[in-house]
Design an enzyme around this catalytic site. Sequence first.
Site, PDB file in Angstrom:
ATOM      1  N   ASP A  94       0.872  -1.155   0.000  1.00  0.00           N
ATOM      2  CA  ASP A  94       0.000   0.000   0.000  1.00  0.00           C
ATOM      3  C   ASP A  94       0.925   1.225   0.000  1.00  0.00           C
ATOM      4  O   ASP A  94       2.149   1.109   0.126  1.00  0.00           O
ATOM      5  CB  ASP A  94      -0.949  -0.023   1.209  1.00  0.00           C
ATOM      6  CG  ASP A  94      -2.177   0.850   0.952  1.00  0.00           C
ATOM      7  OD1 ASP A  94      -3.232   0.603   1.569  1.00  0.00           O
ATOM      8  OD2 ASP A  94      -2.080   1.786   0.123  1.00  0.00           O
TER       9      ASP A  94
HETATM   10  C1  GLC Z   1      -4.273   4.367  -0.285  1.00  0.00           C
HETATM   11  C2  GLC Z   1      -5.183   3.206   0.071  1.00  0.00           C
HETATM   12  C3  GLC Z   1      -5.240   2.130  -0.965  1.00  0.00           C
HETATM   13  C4  GLC Z   1      -5.041   2.733  -2.338  1.00  0.00           C
HETATM   14  C5  GLC Z   1      -3.620   3.269  -2.390  1.00  0.00           C
HETATM   15  C6  GLC Z   1      -3.319   3.943  -3.724  1.00  0.00           C
HETATM   16  O1  GLC Z   1      -3.620   4.834   0.844  1.00  0.00           O
HETATM   17  O2  GLC Z   1      -4.976   2.573   1.324  1.00  0.00           O
HETATM   18  O3  GLC Z   1      -6.518   1.473  -0.833  1.00  0.00           O
HETATM   19  O4  GLC Z   1      -5.231   1.748  -3.338  1.00  0.00           O
HETATM   20  O5  GLC Z   1      -3.351   4.185  -1.339  1.00  0.00           O
HETATM   21  O6  GLC Z   1      -4.100   5.088  -3.866  1.00  0.00           O
END
Ligand code: GLC
Length: 745
Positions: free
Chosen positions: A290
Site C-alpha cells: 500500500d
Molecule cells: C491508499 C489506500 C489504498 C489505495 C492506495 C493507492 O492509501 O490505502 O486502498 O489503493 O493508497 O491510492
Amino acid sequence: MKYIPAFILSLFLLTSLSNSYAQLPHINEKQIAARVDSVLALMTLDEKIGQLNQISYGIGWGPTVKVAVPGEYAQMVREGKVGSFLNAIGAEYTGELQKIALKESRLKIPLIFGLDVIHGFKTTFPVPLGEAATWQPELAELSAHYQAMEAASAGIHWTFSPMVDIARDPRWGRIMEGSGEDPYLGSLMGAARVRGYQGNLSDLNIIACAKHYAAYGAAEAGRDYNTVDISERTLRDIYLPPFKAALDAGAQTFMASFNEIGGIPSSGNRFLLNDILRDEWGFKGFVVSDWNSIGEMIAHGNVPDLKHAAELSFNAGLDMDMESRGYSEFLEELIKEKKVDIKTIDESVRRVLRIKFILGLFDDPFRYCKKEREDKNIMNAEVKNASLEVAKRSFVLLKNDGGLLPLSKDLKTIAVIGPLAASKEDPNGEWACQGAAEDVTSVLEGLTKFTNEKSKILYSKGCEIDGVSKEGFSEAVEKAKQADAIILCLGESRNMSGEAYSRSSLDLPGVQEELAKKIFDTGKPVVVVLMNGRPLSLGWIDENIPAILETWFAGTMTGDAVASVLFGDYNPSGKLPATFPRTTGQVPVYYNHKNTGRPGNPGNRYTSKYFDLPLTPLYPFGYGLSYTTFAYNDLKLDSEKITKDQSLTVSVKVKNTGRYDGEEVVQLYVQDLVGSVTRPVKELKGFQKILLKRGEEKTVTFTLTEKDLRFTAADMKFKSEPGMFKVYAGTNSADVKEAKFELTE
Ligand code: GLC
C-alpha cells in the site's frame, strides 16, 4: 408496477456483453515464462529493481490528470528506474509516458498504469457497500466490467480493487469500500468484481488487485490504520476467505495492508505474503505494497530505518514498492550485502513482467492509449443505464409503516428537504476516481425530472450535513407545511467514510435529527432518504419516521434511482450487508457472533448483554423490506443426516402475500452446534434472489455438503466435524425458519 426484474436485467446486460464476460482466457504460462526470461536475461540489476518501483504521477497522491510529464519522471522512465505509475490518467498522458519508455529507454519495457477504480472511473456506481446490498454478484460483475471499460479507455491497465476487507465495526470509514461483515457474501462479491474487471483480458479489461491483505478491517475501535490483533483462526475463517475467493476468480495482484496483525505489519509478514498466499494458495501474480506501507514499518517500530524495511518486506514476499522508494534506494546495496538474493529479485521481476505480457503490453504497448476510445466508452448511455439499474437494486427499505411508500404519482406538492437533497457531490461517495459532481443527478433533480411538472416540487436545505446552525429550519418547516408529502434527505457527507474517515459516533451528524423533529411536527407524511457510507444508529428517526430508504452513496444516477423507487417503478429489493447498531456503544455487533457461555438473556442479569440496551441490533444483517410482503413456510430437509460424501437438499416455500410483484433474497444459514472450537450462532451459506409476482409461491432449494461445514478446527486443520447442525432459512439473519440435521462420519 413496471420494472425489469433483476435477473432478467442482468442476464440481458450480461448476454449483451457476452464477449466481455468470458473468464480469464487460458494463459499459456510456459510461453509467457519463456518470453519473460528472454527479457530478464537482458536486464541490468538497476533495470530489474526499476520494475519493482511504483510512483505516483503528478503532484503527490491522488488522481492527477493533465499534468505534463514532470522531467524527473521522464528521466526515471528513460533510465528504467520505474516499472509502474499510479494516478497517471488519460489515453494521452499515459501515452506520453509509454512513449518515453518505448522510445527512450534501453530495453523498451512497457509501463503499467494503476489507479483506484473502486466503484467507477467517471460514471460512478454505488459505493461497494451499497452494491453488496443488491446481493447480486452478477451486478457487481456488471459494474466492474463497465468500470474497467471506462478506465481502460483512459489508459489504465490495473485497478487497486476489489477491496475485500471484512468489516465488523462501522466506525471504520472503509467499511464503505467493501462488502460488509460476512465472509460468504464478501467472497461472492469480491470474486464477481475480479471477473468483471479482468474479463477475458481484452483491451477493455484491467487487472484486479485484492486488497488490503489482510484483516485491515479488524482495526481496533474502527480507527483506521490501528492495531489488529486477531487469532489465526479468526484470520482464516473470517478475514481471508474473500481474498481466497478473489484469487480463485483469477485476481492477478494483491495489495499488502498498512496494519499489523498480532505484532507483524502485513507488508513484512512472510507468513501472509508467502506461506499462505503462495505456498498454500499457489498465487502466481505479484503483491504491491500500500502507499508507503513499507516505509511505515519504521513507525510501527518493526524496523529502525527504510533500508531494513526494504529488506524485511522484500524477503517477506512483497514484490512492488508503492511510493516508499525503499526498493529503488536500497535493494542494490542489500544484494551486495547478501541480505537479499538476486534470485528473489528475479522472481519478483518475472511476476511483474508476466502481468505486462498477459496484458499484451509487450505486443502493443499503446493498446490502451487510444484517445478515440475515451470519447466512445466513457459516460455513455449504456454505462449510465447500468449504474442506474445497480443503484436501484442497492437500496434497502428499512421502514414503511402504513405502506406510505410507494408515493402516489398524483401528489400535488412534494417538499424535498435536507442537506443531501440537492447534493451533487455526496452521491459520488469517496474514492469516486474521476467521478464529477456535475454529472450526478441529485435527489432533487431526479424527483423533479420524474414528476415532470405534474407535481409542484419545493426545496429547502434545512441545515448543513454537519454543524450547529438551525437557521434554515424555519424555511424548511414552511415548505413542509405546504406539501402533501416530504422527502427528507439525511445522512453523511461523502467525506465521512472511506480512507482515514473513521467516526467516533454513528449518529446522524450535526443538527439533522433536530431538523427531522421539526419536519415531523408538521404532521405531514415524511419519508427519510438516507445517504451514508456505513451503518448508522438512527435513534429518534427510526422510532418516529414512518418510511426510511437506505440509499448509501448511489453514484451518478442517484436521483433517477431514488425517484424510480420512491414512486414504485422499482420495488426495492436490497438487504443489509452489515448490521445496523442501536447505538455506537453496541459496536461491534454482527450476526455471526459466538454464543458465549452466558448467551444474552433479558431475564437474567448474569448473561452477556448491556443492561441499558436491548440484545438485538437496530436492523440485522440481511434485513430489507419490500413494498410487498413474503411468507416463508415448509422448511424441509431431504434427510435428517448425511455422511461426509452425501449432500443435503434444503427447501423452503416463499409466497408473495402482498400487493406488488417483488424480489426477495432468500437466505440460508447454518449453525454448527458443537465443535472442537466454539462456532458462530449462524453462518451464511447460500442465498437466492427470486422474483415473485403478487400471490405467487415458489419452492427455493439449496444444496449443502460437508464442504460448506468446514472451519479451522482446534488442530488448525480446515475441516468439518461430525455432529448436529441447524439450518435456517428466511428473509434476514434473524427472521428465519429452522430445522436440524446430523453430519455423520
Ligand atoms: C491508499 C489506500 C489504498 C489505495 C492506495 C493507492 O492509501 O490505502 O486502498 O489503493 O493508497 O491510492
